[in-house]
Structures are given as structure tokens and as C-alpha cells.
Write a protein that holds these residues in place. Structure first.
Motif, PDB file in Angstrom:
ATOM      1  N   ARG A 404      46.767  53.411  38.269  1.00 44.19           N
ATOM      2  CA  ARG A 404      48.167  53.068  38.542  1.00 44.19           C
ATOM      3  C   ARG A 404      48.781  52.229  37.423  1.00 44.19           C
ATOM      4  O   ARG A 404      49.868  51.692  37.570  1.00 44.19           O
ATOM      5  N   GLY A 405      48.049  52.092  36.303  1.00 48.66           N
ATOM      6  CA  GLY A 405      48.606  51.401  35.154  1.00 48.66           C
ATOM      7  C   GLY A 405      48.406  49.903  35.117  1.00 48.66           C
ATOM      8  O   GLY A 405      49.095  49.202  34.364  1.00 48.66           O
ATOM      9  N   VAL A 406      47.467  49.395  35.920  1.00 48.78           N
ATOM     10  CA  VAL A 406      47.164  47.960  35.911  1.00 48.78           C
ATOM     11  C   VAL A 406      45.667  47.789  35.670  1.00 48.78           C
ATOM     12  O   VAL A 406      44.849  48.297  36.436  1.00 48.78           O
ATOM     13  N   SER A 407      45.307  47.095  34.611  1.00 44.71           N
ATOM     14  CA  SER A 407      43.903  46.899  34.274  1.00 44.71           C
ATOM     15  C   SER A 407      43.474  45.485  34.662  1.00 44.71           C
ATOM     16  O   SER A 407      44.043  44.498  34.192  1.00 44.71           O
ATOM     17  N   ILE A 408      42.468  45.393  35.537  1.00 42.45           N
ATOM     18  CA  ILE A 408      41.961  44.103  36.000  1.00 42.45           C
ATOM     19  C   ILE A 408      40.446  44.082  35.836  1.00 42.45           C
ATOM     20  O   ILE A 408      39.813  45.106  35.610  1.00 42.45           O
ATOM     21  N   SER A 409      39.879  42.931  35.962  1.00 45.48           N
ATOM     22  CA  SER A 409      38.432  42.768  35.801  1.00 45.48           C
ATOM     23  C   SER A 409      37.779  42.581  37.169  1.00 45.48           C
ATOM     24  O   SER A 409      38.078  41.610  37.866  1.00 45.48           O
ATOM     25  N   PRO A 410      36.883  43.510  37.579  1.00 40.79           N
ATOM     26  CA  PRO A 410      36.189  43.345  38.864  1.00 40.79           C
ATOM     27  C   PRO A 410      35.185  42.202  38.789  1.00 40.79           C
ATOM     28  O   PRO A 410      34.614  41.909  37.731  1.00 40.79           O
ATOM     29  N   GLY A 411      34.958  41.553  39.914  1.00 39.88           N
ATOM     30  CA  GLY A 411      34.196  40.313  39.920  1.00 39.88           C
ATOM     31  C   GLY A 411      32.705  40.424  39.732  1.00 39.88           C
ATOM     32  O   GLY A 411      32.070  39.474  39.278  1.00 39.88           O
ATOM     33  N   ALA A 412      32.100  41.579  40.043  1.00 40.76           N
ATOM     34  CA  ALA A 412      30.640  41.661  40.061  1.00 40.76           C
ATOM     35  C   ALA A 412      30.008  41.346  38.720  1.00 40.76           C
ATOM     36  O   ALA A 412      28.917  40.763  38.658  1.00 40.76           O
ATOM     37  N   GLU A 413      30.672  41.713  37.609  1.00 44.22           N
ATOM     38  CA  GLU A 413      30.062  41.526  36.302  1.00 44.22           C
ATOM     39  C   GLU A 413      29.946  40.055  35.916  1.00 44.22           C
ATOM     40  O   GLU A 413      29.268  39.716  34.942  1.00 44.22           O
ATOM     41  N   TRP A 414      30.578  39.172  36.671  1.00 41.63           N
ATOM     42  CA  TRP A 414      30.542  37.744  36.363  1.00 41.63           C
ATOM     43  C   TRP A 414      29.443  37.014  37.141  1.00 41.63           C
ATOM     44  O   TRP A 414      29.292  35.796  37.003  1.00 41.63           O
ATOM     45  N   PHE A 415      28.686  37.743  37.957  1.00 44.46           N
ATOM     46  CA  PHE A 415      27.614  37.129  38.738  1.00 44.46           C
ATOM     47  C   PHE A 415      26.262  37.478  38.121  1.00 44.46           C
ATOM     48  O   PHE A 415      25.959  38.658  37.943  1.00 44.46           O
ATOM     49  N   PRO A 416      25.439  36.484  37.815  1.00 42.71           N
ATOM     50  CA  PRO A 416      24.127  36.780  37.232  1.00 42.71           C
ATOM     51  C   PRO A 416      23.111  37.291  38.239  1.00 42.71           C
ATOM     52  O   PRO A 416      22.052  37.776  37.846  1.00 42.71           O
ATOM     53  N   ALA A 417      23.418  37.198  39.518  1.00 49.11           N
ATOM     54  CA  ALA A 417      22.512  37.699  40.548  1.00 49.11           C
ATOM     55  C   ALA A 417      23.357  38.269  41.686  1.00 49.11           C
ATOM     56  O   ALA A 417      24.243  39.076  41.445  1.00 49.11           O
ATOM     57  N   ASP A 418      23.110  37.841  42.913  1.00 48.41           N
ATOM     58  CA  ASP A 418      23.832  38.381  44.057  1.00 48.41           C
ATOM     59  C   ASP A 418      25.312  38.017  43.998  1.00 48.41           C
ATOM     60  O   ASP A 418      25.690  36.899  43.646  1.00 48.41           O
ATOM     61  N   SER A 420      28.773  37.137  45.713  1.00 47.79           N
ATOM     62  CA  SER A 420      29.099  36.406  46.944  1.00 47.79           C
ATOM     63  C   SER A 420      30.310  36.956  47.680  1.00 47.79           C
ATOM     64  O   SER A 420      30.724  36.400  48.693  1.00 47.79           O
ATOM     65  N   GLY A 421      30.896  38.026  47.187  1.00 50.93           N
ATOM     66  CA  GLY A 421      32.053  38.606  47.853  1.00 50.93           C
ATOM     67  C   GLY A 421      32.892  39.382  46.852  1.00 50.93           C
ATOM     68  O   GLY A 421      32.691  39.281  45.645  1.00 50.93           O
ATOM     69  N   PRO A 422      33.854  40.179  47.334  1.00 51.30           N
ATOM     70  CA  PRO A 422      34.690  40.969  46.427  1.00 51.30           C
ATOM     71  C   PRO A 422      35.754  40.113  45.741  1.00 51.30           C
ATOM     72  O   PRO A 422      36.645  39.570  46.398  1.00 51.30           O
ATOM     73  N   HIS A 423      35.636  39.987  44.448  1.00 49.62           N
ATOM     74  CA  HIS A 423      36.581  39.193  43.658  1.00 49.62           C
ATOM     75  C   HIS A 423      37.140  40.010  42.504  1.00 49.62           C
ATOM     76  O   HIS A 423      36.547  41.008  42.086  1.00 49.62           O
ATOM     77  N   ILE A 424      38.262  39.553  41.969  1.00 52.74           N
ATOM     78  CA  ILE A 424      38.803  40.084  40.729  1.00 52.74           C
ATOM     79  C   ILE A 424      39.263  38.919  39.866  1.00 52.74           C
ATOM     80  O   ILE A 424      39.558  37.834  40.374  1.00 52.74           O
ATOM     81  N   ARG A 425      39.285  39.147  38.546  1.00 50.65           N
ATOM     82  CA  ARG A 425      39.780  38.133  37.627  1.00 50.65           C
ATOM     83  C   ARG A 425      41.013  38.676  36.924  1.00 50.65           C
ATOM     84  O   ARG A 425      41.016  39.816  36.443  1.00 50.65           O
ATOM     85  N   LEU A 426      42.075  37.867  36.874  1.00 46.55           N
ATOM     86  CA  LEU A 426      43.305  38.239  36.193  1.00 46.55           C
ATOM     87  C   LEU A 426      43.547  37.267  35.035  1.00 46.55           C
ATOM     88  O   LEU A 426      43.515  36.051  35.232  1.00 46.55           O
ATOM     89  N   ASN A 427      43.815  37.800  33.847  1.00 44.81           N
ATOM     90  CA  ASN A 427      44.094  36.985  32.670  1.00 44.81           C
ATOM     91  C   ASN A 427      45.602  36.899  32.474  1.00 44.81           C
ATOM     92  O   ASN A 427      46.269  37.924  32.331  1.00 44.81           O
ATOM     93  N   TYR A 428      46.156  35.693  32.477  1.00 41.36           N
ATOM     94  CA  TYR A 428      47.606  35.544  32.334  1.00 41.36           C
ATOM     95  C   TYR A 428      48.019  35.312  30.880  1.00 41.36           C
ATOM     96  O   TYR A 428      49.203  35.138  30.595  1.00 41.36           O
ATOM     97  N   GLY A 429      47.065  35.336  29.960  1.00 42.21           N
ATOM     98  CA  GLY A 429      47.400  35.088  28.568  1.00 42.21           C
ATOM     99  C   GLY A 429      47.494  36.324  27.710  1.00 42.21           C
ATOM    100  O   GLY A 429      47.971  36.261  26.580  1.00 42.21           O
TER     101      GLY A 429
END
Length: 448
Positions: A404-418, A420-429
Motif C-alpha cells: 500500500r506504499g508504506v514501508s515499516i519495520s516489523p518488530g521481530a528482527e529487533w529481538f535476540p530471542a523470544d 514479546s508481542g507484535p510490534h513495529i518500529r517507525l522512523n520519523y527522521g
């Protein structure tokens, strides 16, 4: 193309664009692909022609490498989504860097032009780095000219990622444990895995990990290395408070361990200007890393590691084995940029503009994507950390957003192990702030 005989001339780009209702750039890219495949040749001054016979290509047989290479040491996705390339029309909220407009590009261009005219930019520098640049990093760390840190404690590296990889390899061996906050920077996770280290996660809240959890992780694993981002952590933006800092440093001292402090957001303070944890360490427990790449220019892959004692020597030796030395041209240009009076002006402007961008994205999410839960408003850094509804899958959600033309970062890649829930990261810069509301509307619609 299918109707064209060998040797025939293709219509002009304009005619092809009109025939297929495509833009000129799209047509040019298509022709470039045909040229690369050996189906079309370009004759300067004459045009594009169908070749007489397609060039045959031998398919390389690389299946044997699967067995020879063995297990992947970096994990399933060694390169994070923040390095994903997207077209100009996509709203890029996934990036890891500020937009070029937030960087001092005029000063960087001027510094590079000046450095390229100087002979010292082409002479081999000291292995540890240009002395004046090392001194600048130490002054920035201490804030005053004292004996707390010496210029010789600093080593110049080719960017923060190189610093992390080298520090991990220098201070721990394959199979040894390293404690990491969870979630944390994906690049640190990958660097630790490539070094063969076993990651021991310790959960962090909107602040720091609980000191008792860190102490237990160090004790039970036997780890002597703790990687952390005390100030404006990536991806959460979390900040350690003064009590956290004292108690965690006490744990590190009592366990005779090293704390690798990644001060990646040193120049991205907004509501608060915290000092590095390394300033409170007098006995070599903290290994401090700071990079200029994000705040000065992507061109200036220059960072510093500041450490004391035998640890510093091991790190310096490991860096020398990896790179021998950092480009003297880049070191001289970086030194020129950060020692100009305009550097402080740039940092002030950067702080103001990041404040505006952060606040606008926070408002846009609140107004147009109310089903996204903002964990907290970061007091610095570049990112918002949001939680999706419990039944959502962050990877699928991010993939749908991209269509849909919006690129976001899914949260799983930021966890070194399990996770803890569905997260996303948004960069405002990294993206156009005028499109924040549009992006939030798309993200909300995908939750409907």
C-alpha cells in the motif's frame, strides 16, 4: 520485441512510452534490462537494435555451496529491514538514518573538497586513527579537558557497525555468552552471532533492564560482556534514568564484566540531553562507541571506540587486522566538519527538526491510527515503538503495508530471542513528514 526481427531498430523511447502507456524512465529501465540480457544492443548516435541471436547464458551450479558453507551464523535475516530499498513514492518509515536534508551536506561537501587537496589525506594515518580526531571524540565524551580519558584511549573505526563487530570478537570468543537487552539493535544481534557468541537476552522496559535481572543473567551464563544502549535505544527510544545507570554499573563492577555502550543517538537528543554512561566509569568496565555516520553524513563512515587497559589494546589490534586503518581522507573530512563552528548550529537545528517530526508522527498515529498502541513518547532518537493488536502478525502486517506504499519495520528482527508481542518500529527522521498522516491512515486501514 517479439515482433522485431534481428537487426531491426527499436522505436524511440518517446514512441514506446506512448504505445505502452509508460513513463520514459520505465522504458529506459526496460531497455537497459534487454541490453543486459543480450537481446538488444545500443549503438551511439544510431539507436537501439535487436541483436541477431540472443546471448546464451550458462547457469552456474552453486548447489554444492549449501553443504560446504554449513549453518548460517547470522540468523535467518542477517540484514534488517531498515536497509531495505524502496522507490521514491513509498513512504519510508522503516529507515535507519535521518533524511539527507537533516545532515550538514554543505559542510561535508566543503570538507571533502578541502581534504582531497591536502597531501595528508593520501598518507597512511596512524593505525589507531588521526590523533586530532581521536582527541575530539575524547573531549566530546568528557566535556572537559581532564585525565579521566586520554586521547590514546580512542581508536577510529569504519563506522559503528564495524566497531561493534570488532569489539565483540576482541572481547569474547566463539561459543561464549553475551548479554543483550531485548529488544535491541538488529545489527548488534547479527554481529554477535557472526562472532559465534551465544546471546543471553534480558528484558528491558520503557527504561533499563532490572538490575537484578541483569545480575542473574551474568551470573547464570558466566557472561563477561553486556551490550546496551542506555540513551534513546534503537528500536524503542527508551532511556535509562540516573538510578538505573548507577545500579547497572554497580552490577557490572561486581561481576567484573564489560559494558559495551552504543551511543548511537548521541546527537539526536530532543527533550533531554543525557551524558554517556562511560563518564561514570573510571576502571575500564565501559567500552564506549560513537559514530558520526547518522548525524554528519552517510559518506563519513567514521566512528570511535573508547576503552581502557588491555581491552583497548585487544580492540585496536583486532581493528588493525580487519582494516589496517580507516581512510585518511574520510578522517580528515570528518575532523573538519565537527570542528567548524557550524557543527553546533547543525546540532541545534537537527534537534529542533527532530522534535517537530516526532511530535507530528505521534499526533498522526493518535488521530489516524488509534488501534496502534504507542508504548511511550521517546525523549530522543529517531524512532517510535508501537504495539499491534494481539491477534496481528507484524511480519504480515509490514508486508501488506508495503503493498500500500508504506514501508515499516516489523518488530521481530529487533529481538535476540523470544518475541514479546507484535510490534513495529517507525522512523520519523527518514521520510517526508507531510505524509505522516497519510501513512497512519494506511496503517489503520490494514487493522480494520
Amino acid at each position: 520485441m517479439a515482433d522485431s526481427s534481428p537487426g531491426s531498430r527499436l522505436p524511440s523511447t518517446r514512441i514506446l512510452a506512448e504505445r505502452f502507456t509508460a513513463g520514459p524512465v520505465t522504458v529506459q529501465r526496460a531497455i537497459a534490462t534487454l541490453v543486459a540480457d543480450g537481446l538488444v544492443e545500443t549503438r551511439p548516435g544510431a539507436g537501439n537494435f535487436v541483436v541477431h541471436r540472443p546471448r546464451t547464458r550458462r547457469t552456474a551450479d552453486v548447489d554444492w555451496q549449501t553443504t560446504s558453507l554449513g549453518p548460517e551464523r547470522s540468523g535467518a535475516s542477517p540484514v534488517g529491514s531498515s536497509l531495505r530499498g524502496v522507490d521514491r513514492e513509498t513512504i519510508a518509515l522503516h529507515g535507519g538514518y535521518p533524511h539527507m536534508s537533516l545532515m550538514p551536506m554543505r559542510e561535508v561537501r566543503s570538507a571533502l573538497a578541502k581534504a582531497i587537496r591536502e597531501d595528508r589525506s593520501f598518507e597512511r594515518p596512524p593505525i589507531a586513527g588521526v590523533s586530532e580526531l581521536r582527541a575530539w571524540f575524547v573531549r566530546e565524551l568528557t566535556g572537559v579537558a581532564d585525565d579521566a580519558w586520554r586521547d590514546s584511549d580512542a581508536v577510529i573505526t569504519s563506522g559503528g557497525q564495524s566497531a561493534l563487530s570488532t569489539v565483540f570478537r576482541a572481547l569474547a570468543g566463539p561459543g561464549e555468552p553475551i548479554v543483550m537487552e531485548s529488544p535491541t539493535y538488529w545489527g548488534a544481534i547479527t554481529a554477535a552471532r557472526q562472532a559465534g557468541l551465544v546471546i543471553v537476552p534480558v528484558a528491558r522496559t520503557t527504561g533499563a533492564p532490572r538490575p537484578e535481572d541483569l545480575d542473574d543473567a551474568l551470573r547464570s551464563s558466566g557472561a563477561r560482556l553486556f551490550y546496551a544502549q542506555p540513551n534513546f535505544a534503537n528500536p524503542t527510544g527508551a532511556l535509562w534514568n540516573p538510578a538505573d545507570r548507577r545500579e547497572i554499573l554497580d552490577v557490572i563492577r561486581s561481576r567484573r564484566a564489560f559494558l559495551v555502550e552504543d551511543d548511537w543517538a548521541h546527537d539526536f537528543a530532543i527533550d533531554e540531553t543525557p551524558v554517556p554512561l562511560a563518564t561514570a566509569d573510571g576502571d575500564g568496565h565501559v567500552v564506549y562507541i560513537r559514530s558520526l555516520t547518522k548525524s554528519a553524513s552517510l559518506t563519513l563512515r567514521v566512528a570511535a571506540v573508547v576503552a581502557r587497559g588491555p581491552a583497548r589494546n585487544r580492540i585496536a589490534n583486532a581493528l588493525a587486522v580487519n582494516d589496517l586503518y580507516v581512510s585518511p581522507l574520510l578522517q580528515q573530512a570528518a575532523l573538519d566538519v565537527v570542528t567548524r563552528p557550524s557543527w553546533r548550529t547543525h546540532c541545534t537545528r537537527l534537534r529542533r527538526e527532530l522534535t517537530e517530526r516526532r511530535d507530528l508522527l505521534v499526533r498522526s498515529v493518535a488521530e489516524h491510527a488509534p488501534d496502534l498502541e504507542l508504548t511511550h513518547v521517546p525523549r530522543g532518537g529517531l524512532n517510535l515503538w508501537l504495539r499491534l493488536p494481539e491477534d496481528a502478525d507484524a511480519e504480515t502486517y509490514a508486508a501488506r503495508a508495503l503493498t500500500r506504499g508504506v514501508s515499516i519495520s516489523p518488530g521481530a528482527e529487533w529481538f535476540p530471542a523470544d518475541v514479546s508481542g507484535p510490534h513495529i518500529r517507525l522512523n520519523y527522521g527518514s521520510s517526508d513528514p507531510s505524509r505522516f498522516a497519510e501513512a497512519a491512515g494506511v496503517m489503520q486501514s490494514l487493522l480494520g
